[in-house]
Scaffold this motif. Structure first.
Motif, short mmCIF file in Angstrom:
data_model
loop_
_atom_site.label_atom_id
_atom_site.label_comp_id
_atom_site.label_asym_id
_atom_site.label_seq_id
_atom_site.Cartn_x
_atom_site.Cartn_y
_atom_site.Cartn_z
N SER A 198 53.19 -24.12 36.79
CA SER A 198 53.09 -22.67 36.77
C SER A 198 53.25 -22.15 35.34
CB SER A 198 54.17 -22.05 37.66
OG SER A 198 55.46 -22.40 37.20
N SER A 199 52.92 -20.90 35.14
CA SER A 199 52.96 -20.32 33.79
C SER A 199 54.38 -20.33 33.22
CB SER A 199 52.43 -18.89 33.82
OG SER A 199 53.25 -18.07 34.64
N ASP A 200 55.39 -20.08 34.07
CA ASP A 200 56.76 -20.03 33.55
C ASP A 200 57.37 -21.41 33.34
OD1 ASP A 200 56.87 -20.57 36.24
OD2 ASP A 200 58.65 -19.34 36.61
N GLN A 201 56.61 -22.46 33.62
CA GLN A 201 57.03 -23.82 33.32
C GLN A 201 56.40 -24.34 32.03
OE1 GLN A 201 55.73 -25.77 36.95
NE2 GLN A 201 57.76 -25.60 37.89
N MET A 202 55.58 -23.49 31.41
CA MET A 202 54.87 -23.91 30.20
C MET A 202 55.02 -22.87 29.10
SD MET A 202 51.32 -25.20 32.05
CE MET A 202 50.72 -26.07 30.60
N THR A 203 54.97 -23.34 27.86
CA THR A 203 55.00 -22.43 26.73
C THR A 203 53.61 -21.90 26.46
OG1 THR A 203 54.58 -24.19 25.12
CG2 THR A 203 56.90 -23.75 25.70
N LEU A 204 53.52 -20.88 25.63
CA LEU A 204 52.20 -20.34 25.27
C LEU A 204 51.33 -21.42 24.65
CD1 LEU A 204 50.22 -18.00 24.86
CD2 LEU A 204 51.35 -17.54 22.66
N SER A 205 51.91 -22.23 23.76
CA SER A 205 51.15 -23.28 23.10
C SER A 205 50.58 -24.27 24.11
CB SER A 205 52.05 -24.01 22.10
OG SER A 205 51.36 -25.08 21.50
N GLU A 206 51.38 -24.59 25.13
CA GLU A 206 50.92 -25.53 26.15
C GLU A 206 49.79 -24.94 26.99
OE1 GLU A 206 54.89 -28.19 27.14
OE2 GLU A 206 54.75 -26.15 27.95
N THR A 207 49.90 -23.67 27.35
CA THR A 207 48.85 -23.04 28.17
C THR A 207 47.55 -22.92 27.39
OG1 THR A 207 49.50 -20.79 27.53
CG2 THR A 207 50.53 -21.73 29.50
N GLN A 208 47.65 -22.72 26.08
CA GLN A 208 46.43 -22.58 25.28
C GLN A 208 45.72 -23.91 25.07
OE1 GLN A 208 47.85 -20.34 21.82
NE2 GLN A 208 47.04 -18.46 22.75
N GLY A 209 46.38 -24.99 25.46
CA GLY A 209 45.72 -26.30 25.42
C GLY A 209 44.94 -26.59 26.70
N LEU A 210 45.09 -25.72 27.70
CA LEU A 210 44.38 -25.90 28.97
C LEU A 210 42.95 -25.38 28.89
CD1 LEU A 210 47.18 -24.68 31.42
CD2 LEU A 210 46.64 -27.05 30.80
N LYS A 211 42.09 -25.89 29.74
CA LYS A 211 40.71 -25.43 29.83
C LYS A 211 40.40 -24.99 31.27
CE LYS A 211 39.51 -26.14 25.57
NZ LYS A 211 39.16 -24.99 24.69
N ILE A 212 39.89 -23.77 31.40
CA ILE A 212 39.57 -23.23 32.72
C ILE A 212 38.18 -23.69 33.13
CG2 ILE A 212 39.37 -21.13 34.11
CD1 ILE A 212 40.96 -19.70 31.89
N HIS A 213 38.09 -24.38 34.27
CA HIS A 213 36.78 -24.82 34.78
C HIS A 213 36.05 -23.64 35.41
CE1 HIS A 213 38.35 -28.70 33.95
NE2 HIS A 213 39.11 -28.80 35.04
#
Length: 416
Positions: A198-213
Motif C-alpha cells: 500500500s502507499s503508506d508502506q512505501m516512501t515517495l522514492s519507492e512509489t516513483q520506481g513503480l510503473k503503472i500498466h
C-alpha cells in the motif's frame, strides 16, 4: 383471416403514412409550425395505432371462434348452448335517428380528439426546448485522470484528457509512508504494478520506481506514479480537478494538506475535493468553507439541512429525475458516475445532471456533439427512451431514507 390481414394492413399503413408525413414536416422552415405539426401527428398516430391494437384482440378472438365452429361442423360435430339475456339488452332494431345520433357522436369524438391534439401540439411547440431539452452545459469528466486514453491515474492520462476537451479530471490521492501525496486508487499497487504493497508502506522514492500498466490498451507504454503537485501543476489553467481523498490515509491531515496545495497553486475555483466519508466533507466545509467539496455515495444521505458541500456524486441507480431535482432544490450540483455504456451516456446527456464521469471520454464527447445536431423528431424519441430508461431502472428514493431528520450511517464498498 381476411379481417386479421386487414387489421395488420391498417397498422402498417398508418405507420407508412406517419413516416411519409414526418419526412415532409422535417423539411419545413417554420420551426414553431414544424414542431406543432410533428407533435400533432405523433399524438394522432399513437391514438390510431392504440385504437386498432385494442380492437385487434377481440377481432382475432371473433375470427378464431368462427374457425372453431366451422371446423367442428365440417367434422360433423355440432355445438349448441344458450345464454339467458334480459330483453332490455337485446337489440330489437334501430331507427334512423338513433343511427344518425350515433354517427354524430362518433364524429364529435373524433373531432374533439383532433382539436385536443392540435392544442397539445401548439402548447408543446411553445415549450419544446424545455420539454425536449438539449443540455449543452453538462460537464464530461475523465475517470481516474484520463479514462481509457492512458494508464489510469497517470499524468499522461491527464494530458490526453486535456487534449480531448474534458471539463474535469477525477483523480485519487493517497499518502506515502514519508508523508507525500501521490495519485493512486486501489488499496495496494498489485492490480496496476504487480507490487502488493500500500502507499503508506512505501516512501515517495519507492512509489516513483513503480510503473503503472495500461489495462485499457496493453501495448501502450507503462506510466510512472506521480505526485499530487505534478497533477495540479499540469491542470492549472487547463482542466478542472475532482480530487478524491482515498484509502485509509484519508484523514483530516490529508484534507488540510490537499487544501494547502490547492491554495498554493491558486486552484480554488478549479478543484473540488471528494470523499466517501461524509464527516470529512463536514470538516472541510467547517474549516475551509470557500473550498469546493463533493460527497461521493453509493446509497443514501440525510435531509437538505444536513447536506453540506457543493456536489453530490451519485451512481446511476440513484440518478433519477426525482433525486436530481431534490439535490438541485438543496442548491447542490449532481454528477453521475461511472457512465460507460452508450445507452447510459445518451440517457444522462439528456437529463438535468451537471456532469458525468466516464472512462470513455471520446465516446461521450462524440455523443454530446451528436445530440446538438439532432432533429426535432429525434429529440422526441430520445425523450421517450429516457423516460422508459428511468421507469425500468432501479429506483432508490433519497426521501425514503430520511429518518428523524438526521444522517443515517451506512457502509460502502470500495470499487477497485
Amino acid at each position: 383471416m381476411k379481417t386479421v390481414m386487414a387489421y395488420v394492413g391498417i397498422i402498417l399503413g398508418c405507420m407508412l403514412i406517419f413516416f411519409g408525413i414526418f419526412f415532409r414536416l422535417e423539411a419545413m422552415t417554420d420551426v414553431a409550425l414544424r414542431r406543432a405539426m410533428i407533435l400533432f401527428f405523433i399524438l394522432t398516430m399513437t391514438e390510431i395505432i392504440t385504437f386498432f391494437s385494442l380492437i385487434g384482440v377481440p377481432l382475432m378472438t371473433h375470427q378464431l371462434t368462427r374457425l372453431f365452429y366451422r371446423f367442428h361442423r365440417e367434422e360433423g360435430r355440432n355445438f349448441s348452448f344458450s345464454l339467458s339475456i334480459p330483453d332490455k339488452y337485446l337489440k330489437k332494431g334501430e331507427t334512423s335517428w338513433k343511427r344518425r345520433w350515433r354517427s354524430i357522436g362518433i364524429s364529435s369524438t373524433a373531432a374533439s380528439l383532433i382539436l385536443i391534439n392540435c392544442l397539445a401540439g401548439y402548447i408543446g411547440s411553445l415549450y419544446f426546448d424545455e420539454i425536449f431539452k438539449t443540455n449543452r452545459n453538462i460537464e464530461i469528466i475523465a475517470h481516474r485522470a484520463g479514462g481509457d486514453l492512458a494508464a489510469e491515474n497517470s499524468l499522461e492520462g491527464l494530458k490526453k484528457a486535456i487534449k480531448a476537451g474534458a471539463s474535469r479530471s477525477e483523480i485519487d490521492v493517497q499518502r506515502t509512508k514519508d508523508g507525500y501525496y501521490i495519485i493512486h486508487h486501489d488499496t495496494t499497487f498489485k492490480r496496476l504494478t504487480g507490487i502488493k504493497r500500500s502507499s503508506d508502506q512505501m516512501t515517495l522514492s519507492e512509489t516513483q520506481g513503480l510503473k503503472i500498466h495500461d489495462l485499457f490498451q496493453k501495448d501502450r507504454a507503462d506510466q510512472p506514479v506521480e505526485t499530487l503537485d505534478a497533477f495540479i501543476q499540469q491542470a492549472k489553467g487547463n482542466i478542472g480537478l475532482l480530487i478524491e481523498l482515498k484509502g485509509h490515509t484519508a484523514d483530516t491531515k490529508m484534507a488540510d494538506d490537499v487544501i494547502s496545495k490547492i491554495r498554493k497553486y491558486k486552484m480554488e475555483k478549479e478543484a473540488v475535493i471528494l470523499s466517501l466519508d461524509y464527516k470529512m466533507i463536514q470538516y472541510i466545509e467547517k474549516t475551509n468553507p470557500d473550498i469546493q467539496t463533493g460527497f461521493l455515495y453509493f446509497f443514501s444521505f440525510g435531509n437538505d439541512k444536513m447536506l453540506t458541500g457543493d456536489y453530490l456524486i451519485m451512481e446511476e441507480a440513484q440518478a433519477t429525475d426525482e433525486n436530481i431535482e431534490y439535490v438541485h432544490e438543496a442548491g447542490k450540483k449532481v454528477i453521475v458516475w461511472t457512465v460507460n455504456t452508450e445507452d447510459s451516456m445518451s440517457t444522462y446527456l439528456d437529463s438535468d445532471v451537471d456532469g458525468i464521469i466516464t472512462d470513455h471520454l471520446r465516446l461521450a464527447k462524440e455523443q454530446q456533439k451528436a445530440k446538438e445536431k439532432r432533429t426535432d423528431f429525434e429529440r422526441i424519441l430520445d425523450y421517450i427512451r429516457f423516460s422508459y430508461f428511468l421507469i425500468k431502472s432501479p429506483k432508490i428514493k433519497i426521501r425514503s431514507h430520511l429518518q428523524n431528520g438526521s444522517f443515517q450511517k451506512f457502509y460502502f464498498k470500495n470499487k477497485e
